[in-house]
Design a protein around this motif. Structure first.
Motif, mmCIF file in Angstrom:
data_model
loop_
_atom_site.group_PDB
_atom_site.id
_atom_site.type_symbol
_atom_site.label_atom_id
_atom_site.label_comp_id
_atom_site.label_asym_id
_atom_site.label_seq_id
_atom_site.Cartn_x
_atom_site.Cartn_y
_atom_site.Cartn_z
ATOM 1 N N HIS A 1 30.947 72.083 75.296
ATOM 2 C CA HIS A 1 31.570 73.207 74.601
ATOM 3 C C HIS A 1 32.623 73.907 75.452
ATOM 4 N N ARG A 2 32.859 73.387 76.635
ATOM 5 C CA ARG A 2 33.853 73.988 77.528
ATOM 6 C C ARG A 2 35.109 73.136 77.676
ATOM 7 N N VAL A 3 35.035 71.889 77.304
ATOM 8 C CA VAL A 3 36.200 71.008 77.335
ATOM 9 C C VAL A 3 36.832 71.021 75.943
ATOM 10 N N LEU A 4 38.029 71.553 75.839
ATOM 11 C CA LEU A 4 38.693 71.705 74.550
ATOM 12 C C LEU A 4 39.734 70.601 74.367
ATOM 13 N N THR A 5 39.573 69.834 73.317
ATOM 14 C CA THR A 5 40.483 68.711 73.066
ATOM 15 C C THR A 5 41.774 69.192 72.418
ATOM 16 N N ASN A 6 42.831 68.364 72.534
ATOM 17 C CA ASN A 6 44.114 68.703 71.924
ATOM 18 C C ASN A 6 44.315 67.908 70.628
ATOM 19 N N PHE A 7 45.512 68.029 70.077
ATOM 20 C CA PHE A 7 45.806 67.372 68.802
ATOM 21 C C PHE A 7 45.695 65.860 68.912
ATOM 22 N N HIS A 8 46.147 65.304 70.037
ATOM 23 C CA HIS A 8 46.111 63.850 70.207
ATOM 24 C C HIS A 8 44.673 63.329 70.165
ATOM 25 N N ALA A 9 43.770 64.035 70.810
ATOM 26 C CA ALA A 9 42.364 63.614 70.803
ATOM 27 C C ALA A 9 41.788 63.683 69.394
ATOM 28 N N GLU A 10 42.094 64.759 68.682
ATOM 29 C CA GLU A 10 41.565 64.909 67.328
ATOM 30 C C GLU A 10 42.120 63.841 66.402
ATOM 31 N N SER A 11 43.404 63.527 66.541
ATOM 32 C CA SER A 11 44.015 62.518 65.671
ATOM 33 C C SER A 11 43.467 61.122 65.954
ATOM 34 N N GLU A 12 43.020 60.894 67.197
ATOM 35 C CA GLU A 12 42.480 59.587 67.562
ATOM 36 C C GLU A 12 40.955 59.555 67.501
ATOM 37 N N GLY A 13 40.355 60.654 67.071
ATOM 38 C CA GLY A 13 38.905 60.683 66.904
ATOM 39 C C GLY A 13 38.120 60.746 68.188
ATOM 40 N N ARG A 14 38.721 61.260 69.243
ATOM 41 C CA ARG A 14 38.021 61.393 70.522
ATOM 42 C C ARG A 14 37.178 62.663 70.519
ATOM 43 N N THR A 15 35.923 62.544 70.909
ATOM 44 C CA THR A 15 35.023 63.694 70.945
ATOM 45 C C THR A 15 34.858 64.192 72.377
ATOM 46 N N THR A 16 34.409 65.433 72.508
ATOM 47 C CA THR A 16 34.183 65.972 73.853
ATOM 48 C C THR A 16 33.059 65.221 74.565
ATOM 49 N N ASP A 17 32.045 64.789 73.821
ATOM 50 C CA ASP A 17 30.976 64.003 74.445
ATOM 51 C C ASP A 17 31.533 62.715 75.052
ATOM 52 N N GLU A 18 32.434 62.085 74.323
ATOM 53 C CA GLU A 18 33.039 60.855 74.827
ATOM 54 C C GLU A 18 33.855 61.131 76.085
ATOM 55 N N LEU A 19 34.585 62.238 76.096
ATOM 56 C CA LEU A 19 35.424 62.559 77.243
ATOM 57 C C LEU A 19 34.582 62.918 78.467
ATOM 58 N N VAL A 20 33.486 63.650 78.258
ATOM 59 C CA VAL A 20 32.618 63.993 79.388
ATOM 60 C C VAL A 20 31.965 62.732 79.946
#
Length: 344
Positions: free
Chosen positions: A311-330
């Protein structure tokens, strides 16, 4: 990895070692009682317990019917703590949470303002569906969560320890909701997720909840014990490499135009704050104690990275458009930041 057990090192007072054993025993007793009511959800229960040992506050996210409220109420019963549930709605006012001054008439006929405490004056407060109320009312929790006190009409009132706030959110119903501001999300130690159970566990839930016999919960740990446990958690030592690893994970989550990880620069708008590193260390200390160890390991930090950082890593538009989740990024972050080779 570190495998220190509760054998007292020469630098550890015998009283602390005995208290550490009580934490481990207390955990088992708490889990035994809670499992009378809560089927499955082991990871969520574990994270709630770590929140309690640290003395933090956590956000619990899950669809309706997953026993979010029941879990927190059951924990309060098992710890013999005062429980208060606040149903957040669009018309809820800050004074409905904190309390307010009310004019009272005395026996001699004179009148005076007297403070009537609100539901925040409990040991365990459940902020149910916190995103259903406007930011002004959400903010009424901030001082209580951070300072363990509330201020009404310039008067400050202390909250009795121990004090915890658990807030719930429904991730699928977004109409008529007010997303929590990033600054308020950052106050929560963990973002705890509760998912649907496996089929056998769901069968057991249906069987148990439609039977005529209701399980009876017993208080197995006192509030005095919880306060002592919180004090001990703060005293658990952390090796310099472990602390640097926690800080390194958090720093690597922030986009850096002059370097850093490529996927972070591509998909992350804002990385985790220093609170993430603080909670990784505090959570690691509590986790070590519950597992019978007196020192924090790299595995403790890695095990808590998702609930602390999602809940502390905030994704940008590119991540949302590509379906990337914060769990995946962590998870990618954990794979990218090397664990120091120090023998821990």
């Amino acid at each position: 990895m570190s495998t220190d057990t509760l054998t007292p090192p020469t630098t550890e007072p015998q009283a602390d070692v005995a208290l550490a054993r009580r934490i481990q025993e207390g955990r088992e007793k708490i889990l035994s009682e809670v499992r009378k009511i809560i089927i499955g959800q082991d990871e969520a229960v574990e994270h709630v317990l770590l929140t309690l040992l640290v003395g933090g506050n956590s956000l619990i996210v899950g669809v309706p019917g997953l026993a979010k409220t029941l879990l927190i109420h059951s924990i309060a019963q098992v710890l013999d703590l005062n429980f208060s549930r606040i149903q957040f709605t669009p018309d809820l006012m800050p004074s409905d949470i904190t309390g307010t001054d009310i004019i009272q008439q005395r026996e001699d006929g004179t009148r005076s303002l007297e403070f009537t405490p609100g539901p925040i004056f409990a040991n365990v407060v459940l902020a149910d569906e916190i995103n259903r109320t406007p930011p002004k009312t959400q903010a009424a929790l901030l001082e209580a969560m951070q300072e363990h006190r509330v201020t009404v009409q310039a008067n400050t009132y202390e909250l009795d320890p121990p004090f915890y706030v658990f807030a719930t959110q429904n991730p699928i119903e977004l109409e008529g909701t007010y997303p929590l501001p990033e600054a308020q999300l950052d106050r929560f130690m963990f973002h705890i997720r509760m998912d649907h159970l496996e089929e056998d566990e769901e069968m057991e839930v249906v069987r148990e909840t439609t039977d005529e016999v209701e399980p009876e919960l017993h208080a197995v740990v006192s509030r005095e014990d919880m306060i002592a446990f919180q004090d001990l958690v703060r005293r658990v030592p952390v090796a310099e490499p472990v602390m640097r690893y926690a800080v390194g994970l958090v720093r690597a989550s922030r986009p850096n135009p002059n370097g850093g990880l490529d996927f972070i620069k591509k998909w992350v708008a804002h990385g985790a704050s220093v609170r993430a590193a603080q909670y990784l260390i505090l959570g690691g200390k509590a986790r070590a104690l519950t597992q019978g160890r007196l020192t924090v390991s790299f595995d403790d930090i890695r095990a808590l990275a998702l609930p602390v950082m999602r809940h502390r890593v905030l994704t940008n538009f590119h991540a949302e458009s590509e379906g990337r989740t914060t769990d995946e990024l962590v998870t990618m972050l954990l794979d990218s930041v090397p664990v120091p080779s120090s023998g821990m």
